[in-house]
Design a protein around this motif. Sequence first.
Motif, PDB file in Angstrom:
ATOM      1  N   PRO A   7      35.371  37.906  77.001  1.00 54.43           N
ATOM      2  CA  PRO A   7      36.866  37.844  76.870  1.00 54.43           C
ATOM      3  C   PRO A   7      37.674  37.803  75.848  1.00 54.43           C
ATOM      4  CG  PRO A   7      35.960  36.293  78.517  1.00 54.43           C
ATOM      5  CD  PRO A   7      35.063  36.681  77.433  1.00 54.43           C
ATOM      6  N   ILE A   8      38.787  38.330  75.595  1.00 48.52           N
ATOM      7  CA  ILE A   8      39.685  38.182  74.841  1.00 48.52           C
ATOM      8  C   ILE A   8      40.670  36.969  75.106  1.00 48.52           C
ATOM      9  CG2 ILE A   8      41.831  39.095  73.489  1.00 48.52           C
ATOM     10  CD1 ILE A   8      40.598  41.928  73.918  1.00 48.52           C
ATOM     11  N   VAL A   9      40.761  36.083  73.883  1.00 53.34           N
ATOM     12  CA  VAL A   9      41.895  34.985  74.259  1.00 53.34           C
ATOM     13  C   VAL A   9      42.769  35.175  73.388  1.00 53.34           C
ATOM     14  CG1 VAL A   9      40.759  33.761  71.972  1.00 53.34           C
ATOM     15  CG2 VAL A   9      41.614  32.266  73.830  1.00 53.34           C
ATOM     16  N   ILE A  10      43.972  34.650  74.050  1.00 53.24           N
ATOM     17  CA  ILE A  10      45.347  34.718  73.634  1.00 53.24           C
ATOM     18  C   ILE A  10      45.866  33.299  73.515  1.00 53.24           C
ATOM     19  CG2 ILE A  10      47.763  35.609  74.081  1.00 53.24           C
ATOM     20  CD1 ILE A  10      46.472  38.161  75.506  1.00 53.24           C
ATOM     21  N   THR A  11      46.226  33.336  72.142  1.00 51.78           N
ATOM     22  CA  THR A  11      47.379  31.889  72.103  1.00 51.78           C
ATOM     23  C   THR A  11      48.807  32.431  72.184  1.00 51.78           C
ATOM     24  OG1 THR A  11      46.870  32.156  69.758  1.00 51.78           O
ATOM     25  CG2 THR A  11      45.652  30.717  70.789  1.00 51.78           C
ATOM     26  N   PRO A  12      49.661  31.963  73.055  1.00 49.45           N
ATOM     27  CA  PRO A  12      51.135  32.478  73.067  1.00 49.45           C
ATOM     28  C   PRO A  12      51.985  31.911  71.659  1.00 49.45           C
ATOM     29  CG  PRO A  12      50.369  31.599  75.403  1.00 49.45           C
ATOM     30  CD  PRO A  12      49.178  31.359  74.185  1.00 49.45           C
ATOM     31  N   GLY A  13      51.395  31.143  71.130  1.00 51.19           N
ATOM     32  CA  GLY A  13      52.164  30.374  70.000  1.00 51.19           C
ATOM     33  C   GLY A  13      53.360  29.448  70.439  1.00 51.19           C
ATOM     34  N   GLU A  14      54.573  29.502  69.697  1.00 51.08           N
ATOM     35  CA  GLU A  14      55.473  28.529  69.901  1.00 51.08           C
ATOM     36  C   GLU A  14      55.906  28.518  71.432  1.00 51.08           C
ATOM     37  OE1 GLU A  14      58.013  26.002  70.381  1.00 51.08           O
ATOM     38  OE2 GLU A  14      57.260  26.324  68.354  1.00 51.08           O
ATOM     39  N   PRO A  15      55.730  27.338  71.972  1.00 52.73           N
ATOM     40  CA  PRO A  15      56.126  27.455  73.573  1.00 52.73           C
ATOM     41  C   PRO A  15      57.350  27.483  73.802  1.00 52.73           C
ATOM     42  CG  PRO A  15      55.739  25.206  72.640  1.00 52.73           C
ATOM     43  CD  PRO A  15      55.417  26.126  71.684  1.00 52.73           C
ATOM     44  N   ALA A  16      58.526  27.526  72.861  1.00 51.32           N
ATOM     45  CA  ALA A  16      59.882  27.580  73.181  1.00 51.32           C
ATOM     46  C   ALA A  16      60.337  28.867  73.170  1.00 51.32           C
ATOM     47  CB  ALA A  16      60.915  26.455  72.413  1.00 51.32           C
ATOM     48  N   GLY A  17      59.446  29.687  72.347  1.00 51.44           N
ATOM     49  CA  GLY A  17      59.706  31.078  72.109  1.00 51.44           C
ATOM     50  C   GLY A  17      59.273  32.020  73.062  1.00 51.44           C
ATOM     51  N   ILE A  18      59.185  33.331  72.696  1.00 55.57           N
ATOM     52  CA  ILE A  18      59.129  34.353  73.876  1.00 55.57           C
ATOM     53  C   ILE A  18      57.260  34.570  73.873  1.00 55.57           C
ATOM     54  CG2 ILE A  18      60.963  35.858  73.209  1.00 55.57           C
ATOM     55  CD1 ILE A  18      59.258  37.736  71.795  1.00 55.57           C
ATOM     56  N   GLY A  19      56.531  33.984  73.294  1.00 52.34           N
ATOM     57  CA  GLY A  19      55.142  34.165  73.366  1.00 52.34           C
ATOM     58  C   GLY A  19      54.645  33.913  74.932  1.00 52.34           C
ATOM     59  N   GLY A 109      35.989  28.960  70.429  1.00 52.23           N
ATOM     60  CA  GLY A 109      35.550  30.125  71.313  1.00 52.23           C
ATOM     61  C   GLY A 109      35.199  31.267  70.684  1.00 52.23           C
ATOM     62  N   CYS A 110      35.968  31.812  69.667  1.00 54.08           N
ATOM     63  CA  CYS A 110      35.459  33.063  69.040  1.00 54.08           C
ATOM     64  C   CYS A 110      34.278  32.711  68.120  1.00 54.08           C
ATOM     65  CB  CYS A 110      36.584  33.344  68.046  1.00 54.08           C
ATOM     66  SG  CYS A 110      37.794  34.018  69.115  1.00 54.08           S
ATOM     67  N   PHE A 115      34.157  34.122  73.272  1.00 53.39           N
ATOM     68  CA  PHE A 115      35.221  35.289  73.208  1.00 53.39           C
ATOM     69  C   PHE A 115      34.935  36.369  72.158  1.00 53.39           C
ATOM     70  CE2 PHE A 115      37.646  31.085  74.020  1.00 53.39           C
ATOM     71  CZ  PHE A 115      37.809  31.441  75.500  1.00 53.39           C
ATOM     72  N   SER A 116      35.441  37.571  72.566  1.00 51.45           N
ATOM     73  CA  SER A 116      35.101  38.869  71.557  1.00 51.45           C
ATOM     74  C   SER A 116      36.264  38.809  70.517  1.00 51.45           C
ATOM     75  CB  SER A 116      35.220  40.034  72.452  1.00 51.45           C
ATOM     76  OG  SER A 116      33.964  39.980  73.321  1.00 51.45           O
ATOM     77  N   ALA A 117      37.209  38.201  70.765  1.00 52.85           N
ATOM     78  CA  ALA A 117      38.523  38.388  69.891  1.00 52.85           C
ATOM     79  C   ALA A 117      39.566  37.405  70.072  1.00 52.85           C
ATOM     80  CB  ALA A 117      39.004  39.837  69.571  1.00 52.85           C
ATOM     81  N   LEU A 118      40.702  37.028  69.119  1.00 54.53           N
ATOM     82  CA  LEU A 118      41.706  36.347  69.357  1.00 54.53           C
ATOM     83  C   LEU A 118      42.790  37.032  68.927  1.00 54.53           C
ATOM     84  CD1 LEU A 118      43.158  33.531  69.237  1.00 54.53           C
ATOM     85  CD2 LEU A 118      42.837  33.476  67.112  1.00 54.53           C
ATOM     86  N   VAL A 119      43.828  37.061  69.903  1.00 53.26           N
ATOM     87  CA  VAL A 119      45.133  37.749  69.901  1.00 53.26           C
ATOM     88  C   VAL A 119      46.165  36.729  69.712  1.00 53.26           C
ATOM     89  CG1 VAL A 119      46.839  39.196  70.783  1.00 53.26           C
ATOM     90  CG2 VAL A 119      44.479  39.882  70.966  1.00 53.26           C
ATOM     91  N   PHE A 292      35.393  36.693  63.104  1.00 60.07           N
ATOM     92  CA  PHE A 292      35.685  37.362  64.302  1.00 60.07           C
ATOM     93  C   PHE A 292      36.912  38.029  64.317  1.00 60.07           C
ATOM     94  CE2 PHE A 292      37.230  32.731  64.240  1.00 60.07           C
ATOM     95  CZ  PHE A 292      38.816  33.231  64.336  1.00 60.07           C
ATOM     96  N   ILE A 293      37.272  38.866  65.653  1.00 61.17           N
ATOM     97  CA  ILE A 293      38.458  39.813  65.368  1.00 61.17           C
ATOM     98  C   ILE A 293      39.543  39.019  65.539  1.00 61.17           C
ATOM     99  CG2 ILE A 293      39.270  41.787  66.360  1.00 61.17           C
ATOM    100  CD1 ILE A 293      36.471  42.799  67.047  1.00 61.17           C
ATOM    101  N   ARG A 294      40.674  39.477  65.013  1.00 61.76           N
ATOM    102  CA  ARG A 294      41.953  38.605  64.989  1.00 61.76           C
ATOM    103  C   ARG A 294      42.957  39.553  64.881  1.00 61.76           C
ATOM    104  NH1 ARG A 294      46.887  36.873  61.718  1.00 61.76           N
ATOM    105  NH2 ARG A 294      48.182  36.176  63.403  1.00 61.76           N
ATOM    106  N   THR A 295      43.799  39.955  66.057  1.00 59.55           N
ATOM    107  CA  THR A 295      44.891  40.720  65.811  1.00 59.55           C
ATOM    108  C   THR A 295      46.274  39.776  66.253  1.00 59.55           C
ATOM    109  OG1 THR A 295      44.946  41.481  68.149  1.00 59.55           O
ATOM    110  CG2 THR A 295      43.711  42.732  66.583  1.00 59.55           C
ATOM    111  N   SER A 296      47.435  40.188  66.046  1.00 65.30           N
ATOM    112  CA  SER A 296      48.494  39.551  66.450  1.00 65.30           C
ATOM    113  C   SER A 296      49.721  40.383  66.403  1.00 65.30           C
ATOM    114  CB  SER A 296      48.935  38.509  65.239  1.00 65.30           C
ATOM    115  OG  SER A 296      50.060  37.754  65.680  1.00 65.30           O
TER     116      SER A 296
END
Length: 336
Positions: A7-19, A109-110, A115-119, A292-296
């Motif tokens: 899987p790809i894992v996503i961290t939404p970031g700042e919880p009060a923002g649009i992530g 996890g990466c 996980f295959s990648a982090l976004v 590992f692969i990281r995009t943002s």
Amino acid sequence: MTNNHRPIVITPGEPAGIGPDLTIMIAQKKQKWPIEIVICADPNLLINRAKQLNLPIQLHTYQNKKNNIKKNGELTILPINAPDTITPGKLNINNSKYVINTLTRACQGCLNGEFSALVTGPIHKATINESGISFIGHTEFLANYTQTKKVVMMFTDNQLRIALMTTHLPISKITQFITKESLSNTIIILAKNLKKYFNISTPKIIVSGLNPHAGENGYLGQEEKEIIIPTLNTLRNTGYDLTGPLPIDTIFIKKYLKHADAILVMYHDQGIPILKFKSFGKSTNITLGLPFIRTSVDHGTAIELAGTKYINTGSINMAIKLAIQMINKSHEKNFL
């Protein structure tokens, strides 16, 4: 491509923002992602935000090696609980550690092969620092956590690729980090990753100067004559296809871009404003050189838009698509 990749894992970031909003909205896609997406976040945050957005959401707790691609409105959640109240549009320094915890777990996890990648979604650096946690940015955090000596930040909109020699530094400190060794390592990492992930056999890299007019032969600064030109010459002699240093005020004209696989600039604000003017909301930030692969995403937290639905998912969609592309290219290389 099959869906047998990790899987790809996503961290939404700042919880009060649009992530969090972005993760909920990508779950509404009619076209299924070909790789499992795992969201590393507080489950209650996503449930509450989905209610505010009036969007359906069903969460499935992450189980390593037992996940399946979900239907519309469903997400796999790797639970990390936030310690304090989360209100859209209202920053809370008490939740800064939560943001770091999601990143730490995703990195683990990466590194361990889950996980295959982090976004990554957008973070609010000032809030994290105000909480007492020293934080420069995702790029520096990931390099430090993985003990990677040198990483390269690169932005792309699939037409233009802009890489940075230095990342998040005050202008007054930039020259301290522009050395022959650092510039050489940056170009080597950039070229290697263009080959590995973008199928460019001999990358053509155009390098900017640091000073106005690329130093004007030393009259506007010595860095070009003493550092940049000698380094480029040394690398050219070993087979690298390099042009420069070129003045930053002309490096982005068509005359040069049509021959470039990537543009390497010396510091953040020499290059990023160009790409954001051209493709804001439709480009991706990549960290090259990590294990590992990281995009943002290419944008910030947009605090004022959290919970409103008035957000553009273009950058998060592209970040996921590019991560999948890089996973596939890496997978192909492993079997050549």
